[in-house]
Design a protein around this motif. Sequence first.
Motif, PDB file in Angstrom:
ATOM      1  N   ILE A   1       0.848  -1.187   0.000  1.00  0.00           N
ATOM      2  CA  ILE A   1       0.000   0.000   0.000  1.00  0.00           C
ATOM      3  C   ILE A   1       0.881   1.233   0.000  1.00  0.00           C
ATOM      4  O   ILE A   1       2.032   1.199   0.437  1.00  0.00           O
ATOM      5  CB  ILE A   1      -0.945   0.025   1.220  1.00  0.00           C
ATOM      6  N   GLU A   2       0.310   2.345  -0.483  1.00  0.00           N
ATOM      7  CA  GLU A   2       1.037   3.598  -0.551  1.00  0.00           C
ATOM      8  C   GLU A   2       0.402   4.581   0.420  1.00  0.00           C
ATOM      9  O   GLU A   2      -0.813   4.802   0.395  1.00  0.00           O
ATOM     10  CB  GLU A   2       1.000   4.164  -1.964  1.00  0.00           C
ATOM     11  N   ILE A   3       1.215   5.169   1.312  1.00  0.00           N
ATOM     12  CA  ILE A   3       0.689   6.052   2.357  1.00  0.00           C
ATOM     13  C   ILE A   3       1.586   7.278   2.509  1.00  0.00           C
ATOM     14  O   ILE A   3       2.733   7.280   2.079  1.00  0.00           O
ATOM     15  CB  ILE A   3       0.594   5.330   3.722  1.00  0.00           C
ATOM     16  N   HIS A   4       1.048   8.319   3.137  1.00  0.00           N
ATOM     17  CA  HIS A   4       1.863   9.450   3.563  1.00  0.00           C
ATOM     18  C   HIS A   4       2.507   9.120   4.905  1.00  0.00           C
ATOM     19  O   HIS A   4       1.936   8.401   5.734  1.00  0.00           O
ATOM     20  CB  HIS A   4       1.005  10.709   3.714  1.00  0.00           C
ATOM     21  N   ASP A   5       3.667   9.666   5.148  1.00  0.00           N
ATOM     22  CA  ASP A   5       4.376   9.472   6.407  1.00  0.00           C
ATOM     23  C   ASP A   5       3.881  10.506   7.411  1.00  0.00           C
ATOM     24  O   ASP A   5       4.062  11.714   7.210  1.00  0.00           O
ATOM     25  CB  ASP A   5       5.886   9.629   6.183  1.00  0.00           C
ATOM     26  N   PRO A   6       3.244  10.080   8.517  1.00  0.00           N
ATOM     27  CA  PRO A   6       2.743  11.059   9.493  1.00  0.00           C
ATOM     28  C   PRO A   6       3.843  11.932  10.086  1.00  0.00           C
ATOM     29  O   PRO A   6       3.562  13.029  10.581  1.00  0.00           O
ATOM     30  CB  PRO A   6       2.118  10.176  10.585  1.00  0.00           C
ATOM     31  N   TYR A   7       5.078  11.460  10.021  1.00  0.00           N
ATOM     32  CA  TYR A   7       6.162  12.156  10.725  1.00  0.00           C
ATOM     33  C   TYR A   7       6.906  13.145   9.830  1.00  0.00           C
ATOM     34  O   TYR A   7       7.986  13.611  10.185  1.00  0.00           O
ATOM     35  CB  TYR A   7       7.094  11.120  11.363  1.00  0.00           C
ATOM     36  N   ARG A   8       6.302  13.461   8.692  1.00  0.00           N
ATOM     37  CA  ARG A   8       6.904  14.509   7.859  1.00  0.00           C
ATOM     38  C   ARG A   8       6.171  15.835   7.996  1.00  0.00           C
ATOM     39  O   ARG A   8       6.516  16.800   7.326  1.00  0.00           O
ATOM     40  CB  ARG A   8       6.943  14.075   6.395  1.00  0.00           C
TER      41      ARG A   8
ATOM     42  N   LEU B   1      -2.478  12.352  11.392  1.00  0.00           N
ATOM     43  CA  LEU B   1      -2.473  11.071  10.681  1.00  0.00           C
ATOM     44  C   LEU B   1      -3.131  11.248   9.320  1.00  0.00           C
ATOM     45  O   LEU B   1      -4.361  11.405   9.224  1.00  0.00           O
ATOM     46  CB  LEU B   1      -3.210   9.994  11.474  1.00  0.00           C
ATOM     47  N   PRO B   2      -2.331  11.240   8.240  1.00  0.00           N
ATOM     48  CA  PRO B   2      -2.904  11.366   6.898  1.00  0.00           C
ATOM     49  C   PRO B   2      -3.840  10.195   6.598  1.00  0.00           C
ATOM     50  O   PRO B   2      -3.601   9.061   7.018  1.00  0.00           O
ATOM     51  CB  PRO B   2      -1.674  11.329   5.983  1.00  0.00           C
ATOM     52  N   GLY B   3      -4.905  10.501   5.889  1.00  0.00           N
ATOM     53  CA  GLY B   3      -5.796   9.453   5.432  1.00  0.00           C
ATOM     54  C   GLY B   3      -6.823   8.995   6.439  1.00  0.00           C
ATOM     55  O   GLY B   3      -7.788   8.334   6.066  1.00  0.00           O
ATOM     56  N   VAL B   4      -6.650   9.316   7.694  1.00  0.00           N
ATOM     57  CA  VAL B   4      -7.645   8.944   8.702  1.00  0.00           C
ATOM     58  C   VAL B   4      -8.747   9.991   8.678  1.00  0.00           C
ATOM     59  O   VAL B   4      -8.474  11.191   8.765  1.00  0.00           O
ATOM     60  CB  VAL B   4      -7.010   8.849  10.099  1.00  0.00           C
ATOM     61  N   GLY B   5      -9.987   9.542   8.545  1.00  0.00           N
ATOM     62  CA  GLY B   5     -11.078  10.499   8.390  1.00  0.00           C
ATOM     63  C   GLY B   5     -12.274  10.174   9.246  1.00  0.00           C
ATOM     64  O   GLY B   5     -12.181   9.427  10.226  1.00  0.00           O
TER      65      GLY B   5
ATOM     66  N   ASP C   1      -1.056  20.846   3.662  1.00  0.00           N
ATOM     67  CA  ASP C   1      -0.312  20.772   2.405  1.00  0.00           C
ATOM     68  C   ASP C   1      -1.035  19.903   1.384  1.00  0.00           C
ATOM     69  O   ASP C   1      -0.424  19.134   0.645  1.00  0.00           O
ATOM     70  CB  ASP C   1       1.099  20.226   2.643  1.00  0.00           C
ATOM     71  N   GLY C   2      -2.368  20.031   1.368  1.00  0.00           N
ATOM     72  CA  GLY C   2      -3.154  19.275   0.407  1.00  0.00           C
ATOM     73  C   GLY C   2      -3.398  17.835   0.782  1.00  0.00           C
ATOM     74  O   GLY C   2      -3.988  17.092   0.005  1.00  0.00           O
ATOM     75  N   VAL C   3      -2.955  17.423   1.942  1.00  0.00           N
ATOM     76  CA  VAL C   3      -3.122  16.046   2.392  1.00  0.00           C
ATOM     77  C   VAL C   3      -4.236  15.998   3.428  1.00  0.00           C
ATOM     78  O   VAL C   3      -4.164  16.669   4.465  1.00  0.00           O
ATOM     79  CB  VAL C   3      -1.814  15.485   2.990  1.00  0.00           C
TER      80      VAL C   3
END
Length: 785
Positions: free
Chosen positions: A151-158, A237-241, A191-193
Motif C-alpha cells: 500500500i502507498e501512504i503518507h508518512d505522518p512524521y513529515r 495522521l494522513p488518510g484517517v477520516g 499541504d493538500g493532504v
Amino acid sequence: MSAARQPSPPARAEAAAATAPVPAPAAATDPAAAAPAPAPVQESAGPARAPRARLTAAPRGVRPAPALDGEERARLLEGSHHDPHAVLGARTQRGGVAFRVLRPYAKAVTVVAKGLRAELFDDGDGLFSGLLPLTGVPEYRLLVAYGDDEIEIHDPYRFLPALGELDLHLIGEGRHEELWTALGARTMEIDGVAGTRFTVWAPNARGVRVTGDFSYWDSTAYPMRSLGASGVWELFLPGVGEGALYKYDITRPDGSHTLRADPMARAAEVPPATASVVTASRHVWGDARWMATRGALPAHRAPMSVYEVHLASWRPGLSYRQLAEQLPAYVKELGFTHVELMPVAEHPFGGSWGYQVTGFYAPTSRMGGPDDFRFLVDALHQAGIGVIVDWVPAHFPRDEWALAEFDGRPLYEHQDPRRAAHPDWGTLEFDYGRKEVRNFLVANAVYWCEEFHVDGLRVDAVASMLYLDYSRSEGEWSPNEHGGRENLDAVALLQEMNATVYRRCPGVVTVAEESTAWDGVTRPTDAGGLGFGLKWNMGWMHDTLRYASKDPVHRKYHHNDMTFAMVYAFSENYVLPISHDEVVHGKGSLVSKLPGDWWQQRAIHRAYLGFMWAHPGKQLLFMGQEFAQGSEWSEAHGPDWWLLDSSYSAAGDHRGVRELVGDLNRTYTATPALWERDSVPEGFAWVEADAAEDNVFAFLRYAQDGSPLLAVSNFSPVVRHGYRIGVPGQVPHWREVINTDDERYGGSGVRHAEPLRPEPVPAQGRAASLRMTLPPMATVWFRPA
C-alpha cells in the motif's frame, strides 16, 4: 482483489486510511533519481514482530542510516518517547537525507517520490531506515509491503505541528474558550493532504500514542509528540477520516500503560463500546430567525413553560431524527415554550439517566450522531420551541477508560482524595482550581451553546459543588483559606462559566439546580453573584407537594406550606420544578402522591397545576405528568402512552388532564401578568393567604401595564357558594379563563359561564369583591373581561 488475495489486517487498515492524493514535489536535484528500483528486501523468517536481520547488502542508492541509540529506540517502541518526530520521518544530515519509519508487521518499506524509489533497511521491531544521497527532503510517500500486499501512504512524521502557538498559549493560560477546536480529533488538510489531527492534554504522561481501527488497535505505530510545557500531545495522521475509531495509549509515570477514550471526543461508540469516533459536522442550520430573536426578552421577564424530557425513553427506540418528527409537534400542541433535555452527553450506564458523563463533548450515540442531534434542535427551533440541556460539571464516573487518573495521576479530579471523591454517587469531583480543568468545563458550556444552538444550560447538583462539607462528616473535609466551608474554586468556575456563556451566546439562559439558601445564585457576577439566569425553587416544590399530599381535613395544619415561598419569592429568579427527581425512587408520580379516590386525585392534580402556573416563577413539568400518569417513570419504558389510547376505559380522564395543560400553557403565554414581573414584588399581591380552614388561596398577578389576573384555588372537596374575593375596584368585569374543574378536563363542571361584576362589599382589605362559587379541588383564573 480476489478472495484468495485479501490483504493482511495491517494492510487493510492502512489501505483504508491512505486515500489522500500524492502532492506534486517541487523540482530538485536528485542524485538518485535515475537509479533503477532497488531489489526486493529479503524477509527473515519468524514472528511478525520479531527482530529481523539487517540486509548485508544495501539497496541501490541507499546507505545505512546512523543507528538509533539503544535507550531512545527502547523509549520509542515502548511508547515513552516525548518527541518521536525527532527520530522518525526524514531529515537532512551529512551524506544526504536520512529516513526512518516505524511500521509494525511490515515486510518492507520503500520511499517513493518524483523520480525516486528506494527501499529502506529493515532495522527490526518494525523500524526501517536508510540514508539517501539527496540534497533536500522531497515530498515523498511510503510503499509498505505486508506479505504479498503493498500500500502507498503518507508518512505522518513529515508534518509540522498542526496546533498553533496561540492555541497553546491559551491552553496554558486556561483561557481557550473554543477548546474543542484545539484538542481532540479534528479532520483537516495539511499541504493538500487530508487526515485527522489528534491532540490530547496529558501533562503527567511519559508518552502518548494514538491507536484505533486504522491500526487494528496496535499502539506501536503512532507515537505522538509533546508540545512542551502545555502538556499537550499531537499527531497528524494522513488518510484517517470521519468514522474512524480511536483511543489514546498513555504511558503513565510508572511506565505502565492505560488505554483511554478522548476527553474531547465529539462523538463516541454506542455503549457499552467505549472508543472515540472521528467526526465533522455537515449540518446546515435552518433556525436563523429563531437565533436572531430568542434573546428579545431576558428569561426572567419572558414566558417560559418547560417540558422536561429523557430523550431515550420519551418514545423508546426513536433516533434523534425520528424524535425530530414527533417531539416538536407534541410540545407545540401542548403549548410549552421550551423543552429541557436530561443530559445528552455520552454516558456509559443508561440507568444514570445521563448524569454520570464520560464524553462531555459528545452527544450520546444511542440515538444517532452529532449532526442528528443538531437536526433535532433545529426542528424544535423551527417549531418555535427553545432547547435547554442538562449540564453536569459536578462530578464524573471512575471508569478506567475515561477521565479518572487520566494520565496516571489525578488530573481532572482533585489531588486531595477528600476533595476528589463524591460521597453520594461513588464518582469523582472536578478540580475546579486547576486552570486547565476549569477551561475544559467553561469551554464545554460554550460548546453546547455554539455548536448545537441550545438555548439554555440547566446546571445539575450545584449545591454539591458549592460546599466543601457537602454530605461529609466532621473530619472528612478541610475548610477553605478563610476557614469557611464554601468551595471558592467552584464559585469561581460557575461565575466564569456564566459570564462567558452570556457574553458569547446572546439569548442563552443558565439555570441552577441549587437546593440551599446560597445568596445571589441569580445575581450578576459583577455584583458578587454566581451569575445564573434562573434557579430551581426546590423549597417551593417540597412545601407544596407536602401540602397537596395531605388529606383535605389535615391541610389546614399545613396551610403555610403553600404560602411560605412568597416570603423569598423575589430573592432570586425562580423556576418551579416538578422534575424527574420527584417521580422516581419510590416517590410515585405526581397524581399518585395525592390522597383520595381516582377522581379526587385527578382533581387535586389539576388544581395543583393551575396553582403552579399562576404562581410567580417559570414552570417545569416532567414528561408523563402532563396526562397524570399513575406509575413512576422508568427509563426502560418511558411514559405510559397507552393511557391515552381510546380503547382504554379511562383514557378520557388522562386526555382531559393533558388538554388542561395545553390550555394552561396557551393562556399563560398570552397573559403578560403571569410572566412579565415574575421576579419583582410589584407583580404579585395576596388576596387570601389565611383561609386555612377553607383550604382556599387567592392572589393577583400584574403585568407591566398594570393589567391583572386573579387566581383562586380551593383545595377542599367542598363546593363553596357565595365566596367573596376582594379585587381592584376599577375592573368592571372579570371573566373566567381557566377552570380546572371544567368537564372537558374531567371535572364536575362548576363554572362561571358569565363574567362576574365586582360589588361594593369589602373583602380581604379591598373595597370591592367578587361573589363567586368555588368548585371543589380546583383552581380558577379570572381576567378583566
